[in-house]
Design an enzyme around this catalytic site. Structure first.
Site, PDB file in Angstrom:
ATOM      1  N   ARG A  38       0.745  -1.327   0.036  1.00 40.24           N
ATOM      2  CA  ARG A  38       0.330  -0.179  -0.202  1.00 40.24           C
ATOM      3  C   ARG A  38       0.943   1.358   0.192  1.00 40.24           C
ATOM      4  O   ARG A  38       1.796   1.709   0.756  1.00 40.24           O
ATOM      5  CB  ARG A  38      -0.996  -0.128   0.911  1.00 40.24           C
ATOM      6  N   SER A 107     -12.528  -4.158   0.241  1.00 40.89           N
ATOM      7  CA  SER A 107     -12.991  -3.503   2.155  1.00 40.89           C
ATOM      8  C   SER A 107     -14.929  -3.335   1.806  1.00 40.89           C
ATOM      9  O   SER A 107     -14.997  -2.813   1.384  1.00 40.89           O
ATOM     10  CB  SER A 107     -12.151  -2.160   2.104  1.00 40.89           C
ATOM     11  N   LYS A 136      -4.259   4.978   8.878  1.00 39.03           N
ATOM     12  CA  LYS A 136      -5.457   5.422   7.125  1.00 39.03           C
ATOM     13  C   LYS A 136      -6.508   6.510   8.126  1.00 39.03           C
ATOM     14  O   LYS A 136      -7.176   5.833   9.156  1.00 39.03           O
ATOM     15  CB  LYS A 136      -6.136   3.909   6.732  1.00 39.03           C
TER      16      LYS A 136
END
Length: 521
Positions: A38, A107, A136
């Site tokens: 990521r 997600s 996040k």
């Protein structure tokens, strides 16, 4: 694909001087089973470089690598697949672009998201965030441990795997895995971890610790006490008497965070059964007290903002010490503050027993079938047997539903208890005193359990908490019958001290002779 320990990288969290590839290799050695790259701020060229180098390293360890968001990067490095967000490319389009057999995950934060993922034939879903996380920026509120069960249940009958993500660390992993099982026994396939591995100075050790807890918890879920304890009524009463004797022999220290209205009665009833009370609420004491006490009662009767922090820490540390926690959600339906506080508590730690009247447990379960007025229940359930069983199954603990008839369940069995006297329900704090007795009996049951059952996968030893709860209810209700018959008892004022005397005088043979207990379907 083995999703058990799913690492999501974040180079911004690396310790100073720790190269990304060095940390990644250590994590792979430690047992990471899948890696997601990521890169939220890197430009395309840098993202491609990091992804290509990471892919080469993962290939050496035969661990699949996925790319977050970027299908183009995944294609460029021949990644095993991609992980998409709700605002990213639709799964069906990504499926057309990616090579046949690629893994595509997405997600999900809600039941709607999960249903869409199922319709789109995702290979796995990332459920969360479970807790707040600094790695996040969240676009939706955390779903909490208890919210995972509903989402997992929506995957029943499909081949879609599920991982949880958001604030997951070795210190809360056991609670997560124990509490996230659906009513249909659908469990997580893995957990996604970021900072607990990436930010660690020793990613290999961090990964090994997480993997060890995950594997141990999975074994415990498959081999739970609720599935193993299938004793007859007579055997349960045998266990009750063993636990009663254990309380008097061991004199467990029972930490009670209870309401100010009944703290004196709670301390005295604890002494009457043979245990020792300690009453403390300061958050600063919780770590130290968890090392001394044998069980914790959390009673929210006079809840204030500051006490919630003490309760959060208290339950957390007692879980860590593998001792029982009993929750008494007194008057939980009376205010939104109480409801939100109890939800916060149950997302932070695992209760061993939840005790309440019909109104309280209905509010906890989100049911309107039974109402309450203040701390008193004003109704009951049409089917108290299945309600108690379903709540115990949902919360993965023993549930005690109190009333004229009491019901106790571990999520599999339900026992109906019919002892007691009407005066017991008329004195202030009788329900709270029951919470104290349950905690004392659970503490003894935990101490009497085999030391072989004390390992990192369990939040307590596999003590017989069903029998402990049954024994506590019988102790108080049978003692109330003796107290009410005394010549010196003329009403509420004289009943309470007589009750304490009779609890202290009660013996196992009284339980055997007078217990009105039956298992119900």
């Amino acid at each position: 694909m083995d999703l058990s320990l799913y690492l999501v990288t974040d180079r911004s969290l690396l310790p100073v001087g720790k190269p990304h590839l060095e940390a990644l290799e250590q994590a792979l050695i430690g047992g990471v089973t899948v890696v997601q790259i990521r890169e939220k701020v890197a430009d395309t060229a840098e993202f491609l470089r990091v992804a290509r180098e990471s892919k080469a390293l993962c290939d050496r360890y035969n661990v699949p690598l996925l790319v977050n968001d970027r299908v183009d990067i995944a294609l460029a490095i021949n990644a095993r697949g991609v992980h998409l967000g709700q605002s990213d490319m639709p799964i069906d389009i990504a499926r057309k672009l990616m090579p046949k057999g690629s893994i595509i995950g997405i997600s999900c934060n809600s039941l709607h998201d999960v249903r869409r993922a199922r319709e789109s034939k995702a290979d796995y879903v990332g459920l969360g965030a479970v807790w707040d996380t600094q790695t996040k920026k969240l676009t939706s509120s955390p779903i909490g441990v208890r919210g995972l069960g509903v989402l997992l249940e929506a995957l029943d009958g499909s081949d879609i795997q599920a991982v949880a993500i958001g604030g997951i660390k070795s210190t809360n992993l056991a609670r997560l895995l124990h509490g996230s099982v659906s009513r249909t026994n659908h469990t997580l396939d893995g957990v996604a971890v970021v900072s607990d591995i990436v930010a660690s100075p020793n990613p290999e050790t961090a990964a090994r610790r997480l993997k060890s807890i995950f594997n141990a918890c999975k074994r415990c879920i498959l081999d739970s006490p609720a599935q193993n304890f299938v004793w007859s009524r007579g055997e349960i009463l045998d266990n009750v008497t063993t636990i009663m004797d254990g309380v008097r022999t061991l004199s467990p220290l029972v930490h009670q965070m209870t309401n100010i209205v009944v703290s004196n009665q709670s301390a005295n009833i604890t002494l009457a059964v043979g245990a020792s009370p300690i009453m403390a609420t300061a958050p600063e004491e919780m770590s130290d007290l968890s090392k001394l006490s044998n069980g914790l009662l959390v009673n929210i009767g006079t809840l204030v903002g500051g006490s919630v922090q003490g309760m959060l820490k208290g339950g957390y540390f007692v879980n860590a010490a593998k001792n029982p926690v009993v929750l008494d959600p007194v008057g939980v339906g009376a205010s939104d503050f109480r409801k939100s506080s109890v939800n916060e508590l149950l997302n932070a730690w695992q209760p061993t027993v939840i005790k309440g009247n019909a109104g309280e447990l209905a509010a906890l379960a989100g049911s309107s079938e039974a109402a309450s007025k203040g701390v008193d229940s004003t109704g009951g359930f049409q089917d108290p047997i299945n309600f108690t069983r379903q709540l115990a199954r949902k919360e993965r603990c023993v549930v005690v539903l109190t009333g004229e008839t009491d019901y106790v369940s571990d999520g599999k069995r339900v026992l109906m208890l019919k002892n007691g006297h009407s005066l017991l329900g008329k004195v202030t704090g009788s329900g709270c005193m029951l919470g104290s007795v349950i905690t004392a009996y659970c503490a003894a049951a935990n101490a009497l359990a085999s030391e072989d059952d004390e390992h990192e996968g369990r939040l307590t030893r596999s003590g017989d908490f069903l029998s402990a709860a049954v024994g506590a209810v019988l102790t108080l209700t049978i003692a109330s019958e003796f107290a009410a018959k005394r010549e010196d008892v003329h009403g509420m004022g004289t009943f309470l001290p007589a009750l304490l005397d009779e609890v202290a005088a009660l013996r196992p043979e009284n339980i055997r002779q007078l217990a009105k207990v039956e298992e119900v379907e």
